[in-house]
Motif scaffolding. Structure first.
Motif, PDB file in Angstrom:
ATOM      1  N   ALA A   1      -2.404  12.276   0.000  1.00  8.86           N
ATOM      2  CA  ALA A   1      -1.458  11.873  -1.044  1.00  8.86           C
ATOM      3  C   ALA A   1      -2.116  10.993  -2.096  1.00  8.86           C
ATOM      4  O   ALA A   1      -1.743  11.031  -3.277  1.00  8.86           O
ATOM      5  CB  ALA A   1      -0.280  11.134  -0.405  1.00  8.86           C
TER       6      ALA A   1
ATOM      7  N   ASP B   1       6.726   6.442   0.998  1.00 11.09           N
ATOM      8  CA  ASP B   1       6.344   7.548   0.120  1.00 11.09           C
ATOM      9  C   ASP B   1       6.712   7.275  -1.330  1.00 11.09           C
ATOM     10  O   ASP B   1       5.995   7.675  -2.252  1.00 11.09           O
ATOM     11  CB  ASP B   1       7.018   8.841   0.594  1.00 11.09           C
TER      12      ASP B   1
ATOM     13  N   LEU C   1       3.860   5.442  -3.034  1.00 17.70           N
ATOM     14  CA  LEU C   1       2.489   5.944  -2.979  1.00 17.70           C
ATOM     15  C   LEU C   1       1.920   6.191  -4.370  1.00 17.70           C
ATOM     16  O   LEU C   1       0.740   5.966  -4.618  1.00 17.70           O
ATOM     17  CB  LEU C   1       2.436   7.233  -2.153  1.00 17.70           C
TER      18      LEU C   1
END
Length: 528
Positions: free
Chosen positions: A278, A308, A311
């Motif tokens: 990611a 998330d 990120l």
């Protein structure tokens, strides 16, 4: 680096980019500006989270946990605020009050309370709590406290005769009026970071195993996972493992029965791989982490990942800046099940599984993700409140599940000292599948190390079902042992077992006798 310095870096980079001669200089300055802005955003996010005030719960919320503090210099207040924020961050409603704001009605209205209290002078309450101490500790409570469960973090200085005296006075008063301790009082000698980490471990347990970042990280040693053995094949319960670890430095083989292993866990490899993907980073790149140079993947495994949603904020940061920005994973505590003379450190660890099917952070690392021979970050913490008695008085050991670990170490110490008046009462699910270290226990019984052993199997039918039922069933004999000077040590789960055993002992021995044993140190608990 302060938040202002991050913004200075960003602004300086932007300014240099406007005037820097040459393509490469321009690129470097643009990169400097970008890094500065990214780190400023990350720093601002972390500061906003850290500075979040403790909000009062809405009227329709679950009854909040009271966090009350009595502070003389401000340290207890600071720790109470950190406690309240940690619980609130784990999703628990919290009410934070000073002792000056606390009264009997508020206390009686609580189901659960945590007290952070200091002692001043020669054992006195802090100035802000003197009125409370005078009104309540010296007299009858205005309301019943039977339903209150509590924990105490007591701050003191062991160079004074009245070490943590106000904490002990508060605990005694609460128990005399039928409040139930969640765990033994945590004493902090001059800000001892190990004791504070122990308190944080209790907070994590109270909040259902939430990942509460360490206020101060342990200085881990390097240990090797030498053995991992499943103890309960076919059990209805979660898998439980016997683990053996050996230190890189033989000098680390130093502890007493009753001490605690603080383990620094790692993220599962698949989680690390997803994070690297990611973030678009190469896990083989080296960075400096915890004073050592290592691959980025190894370093990232020791850090709390951002959700998330955040990120993207971290994407593009250089690997070293990423590791510097992310907080370390919190430690987990386990009772040590062996002695240094065994040449290794033994643990009994049960896997924790979350609702989404993932394993618990530390239990998953130790029982599944760490390969045999892996290096484990571990530090031994002294736990004086659970050390074996210094003499040969009788010892009654009570526990359940993986709580056998701490009791096993105490029995090993007693066997080595030739002290054989020991009685084990232990509870688990099934005799056929959950007989942890059964052969060893039977050998101790045959050799006389154990004078008596009573086990309760909750899934096998018959009575007693649980270890607290065994305590009740053998109450007369327990009272006889106590009359002959026996000490009682309890190790195992905080929820269910610890409270049930305490209530059973109160009925068997009487509250006055049990309170006297608490004050004399003859009744001790290591519960989690």
């Amino acid at each position: 680096m302060t938040r202002w310095l991050w913004w200075i870096v960003a602004i300086a980079g932007a300014a240099l980019a406007m005037f820097a001669p040459g393509r490469h200089a321009m690129a470097a300055c643009v990169a400097l500006a970008y890094i500065g802005f990214c780190l400023a955003i990350v720093d601002a996010h972390r500061r906003r989270r850290a500075a979040r005030t403790v909000q009062a719960p809405p009227d329709d919320a679950t009854r909040p946990t009271l966090v009350a503090y009595a502070s003389q210099t401000g340290f207890a207040e600071q720790l109470a605020l950190q406690t309240a924020r940690a619980l609130q961050g784990a999703g628990m409603p919290v009410q934070l009050l000073s002792f000056a704001e606390l009264d009997g009605a508020r206390l009686a209205g609580c189901d659960q309370a945590l007290f952070v209290v200091s002692t001043t002078g020669e054992g006195d309450a802090p100035d802000m709590a003197t009125g409370y101490a005078r009104r309540l500790l010296s007299g009858a409570p205005p309301h019943a406290l039977q339903r209150l469960r509590y924990g105490i973090l007591a701050l003191g200085d062991s160079s004074y005769a009245g070490f943590c005296a106000f904490g002990h006075a508060l605990s005694g008063w609460l128990q005399r009026h039928h409040a139930q301790p969640l765990f033994d009082m945590v004493e902090v000698d001059n800000g001892d970071p190990g004791a504070l980490r122990h308190w944080q471990n209790h907070l994590a347990a109270l909040s259902g195993g939430a990942e509460i970042a360490d206020w101060e990280r342990p200085r881990y040693g390097r240990w090797q996972l030498a053995e991992r053995r499943l103890l309960n094949t076919g059990s209805q319960g979660d898998p439980a493992f016997h683990l053996a670890l050996t230190p890189a430095d033989a000098a680390d083989l130093s502890w007493q029965a009753g001490d605690i292993a603080e383990v620094g866990p790692c993220l599962p490899p698949d989680v690390v791989a997803r994070l690297l993907d990611a973030l678009g980073l190469d896990g083989a790149v080296t960075v400096r982490c915890d004073s050592r140079v290592m691959p980025l993947a190894q370093a990232l495994a020791t850090r709390l990942p951002l959700p998330d949603a955040h990120l993207q904020t971290m994407a593009g940061l250089p690997p070293q800046k990423l590791i510097d920005a992310l907080p370390a994973l919190p430690h987990r505590e386990y009772s040590i099940a062996s002695l240094p003379a065994d040449g290794r450190l033994d643990l009994l660890v049960r896997q924790t599984r979350h609702d989404d099917g993932t394993l618990g952070l530390a239990s998953g690392w130790l029982t599944a993700h760490a390969p045999q021979g892996a290096h484990i970050a571990l530090r031994v913490r002294t736990n004086r409140s659970f050390h074996a008695p210094p003499d040969d008085r009788p010892l009654i050991l009570i526990g359940n599940g993986t709580g056998l670990a701490g009791l096993r170490a105490l029995l090993k110490a007693r066997a080595a000292a030739g002290q054989h008046r020991n009685w084990l009462l232990f509870g688990e699910r099934s005799a056929a599948h959950d007989d942890f270290h059964g052969a060893e226990l039977q050998a101790w019984l045959a050799q006389g190390v154990l004078q008596r052993m009573d086990r309760a199997w909750s899934r096998d039918g018959g009575a007693p079902h649980y270890v607290q039922d065994a305590v009740e069933a053998h109450g007369a004999l327990i009272a006889d042992w106590v009359a002959q000077g026996a000490a009682i040590y309890v190790c195992g789960s905080l929820k269910g077992m610890a409270g049930g055993v305490h209530a059973a002992l109160s009925r068997v021995l009487g509250e006055t006798r049990l309170q006297a044993m608490i004050e004399s140190g003859d009744y001790r608990r290591d519960v989690y």
